[in-house]
Design a protein around this motif. Structure first.
Motif: not given
Length: 254
Positions: A104-106, A108, A116, A164
């Motif tokens: 789910e990448r997460h 910011w 990022n 990501a």
């Protein structure tokens, strides 16, 4: 296909073809009183793409999180480049040459694409070197360059996945852990992501991949470990697993 791919700093010499880069030995992991892994053992040779497949909740993502230091094993060993890293803090695992792109990448969401990516190189003390690495990510993912100052939370799902993975590559890892890279992506975007997995692997990055879509996993993996309820129940060459419909049906419902 571009030849400009981020290369792991730790892999400057020729890799021995049978070098065992990562080995898990009788790994046990629990969430509180609930056991999640029951004696998982597996190995990853340098230069491979190894896929971990199985039903949801089988322990695949737990394995990656334990390797990367986000979870602590209750028993067993994690040996990387001949040294035990079991129980190391996550930042020390990154310093050893291992990076993870999480499920789910997460990203910011209130930080820009550039910010990022920069966070992925937090161990790097040179701003010039950070910018060089950002440039390498932009070279491979031109859409990220176009969205250089855009907030990550406004990107599409596919663009967030690129971000990501790019963020993970900012540490220039030797071993990349990918958790469900095609989750929520269109077939076309998933194909693009897996093409990138092939490319970085061809340029020396070893990959351990968790992927719910078995066909996507088999398209890039050289070997596969099949999980069921926290255990490895089968290990196959990817081509052999693709030709074993009984095994696929028994453990994956495929």
């Amino acid at each position: 296909m571009s030849n400009a791919v981020m290369k792991p700093e730790a892999q400057t010499a020729a890799t021995a073809p049978d070098e065992v880069l990562l080995e898990l030995r009788d790994l046990h992991v629990s969430y509180g009183k609930t056991a999640a892994l029951h004696g998982v053992s597996l190995s990853v040779r340098a230069g491979e793409v190894v896929a971990l497949i199985g039903a949801n909740g089988a322990g695949k993502s737990t394995t990656l999180r334990t390797i990367s230091g986000l979870l602590k094993p209750t028993r067993g060993e994690i040996v990387y480049q001949g040294r035990s890293i079991a129980g190391l803090a996550a930042d020390r695992v990154v310093a050893q040459g291992i990076a993870q792109s999480p499920e789910e990448r997460h990203v910011w969401p209130t930080m820009t694409v550039y910010e990022n990516l920069s966070m992925g190189a937090y161990l790097c003390k040179s701003s010039t070197e950070v910018d060089r690495r950002v440039g390498m990510v932009y070279h491979r993912f031109p859409r990220l360059k176009e969205r250089h100052r855009q907030l990550a939370g406004t990107l599409s799902g596919g663009e967030q996945q690129m971000l990501a993975i790019g963020r993970a590559l900012m540490s220039e890892p030797r071993l990349l852990l990918l958790d469900e890279p095609s989750l929520g992506l269109s077939p076309r975007m998933a194909e693009e992501v897996f093409e990138f997995v092939r490319e970085i692997n061809e340029h020396g990055v070893t990959v351990v991949l968790v992927e719910q879509n078995v066909h996507n996993a088999l398209s890039v993996a050289s070997r596969v470990y099949v999980y069921e309820t926290g255990r490895v129940v089968a290990a196959r060459d990817a081509a052999g697993l693709a030709d074993d419909p009984e095994l696929l049906s028994a453990y994956l419902g495929a």
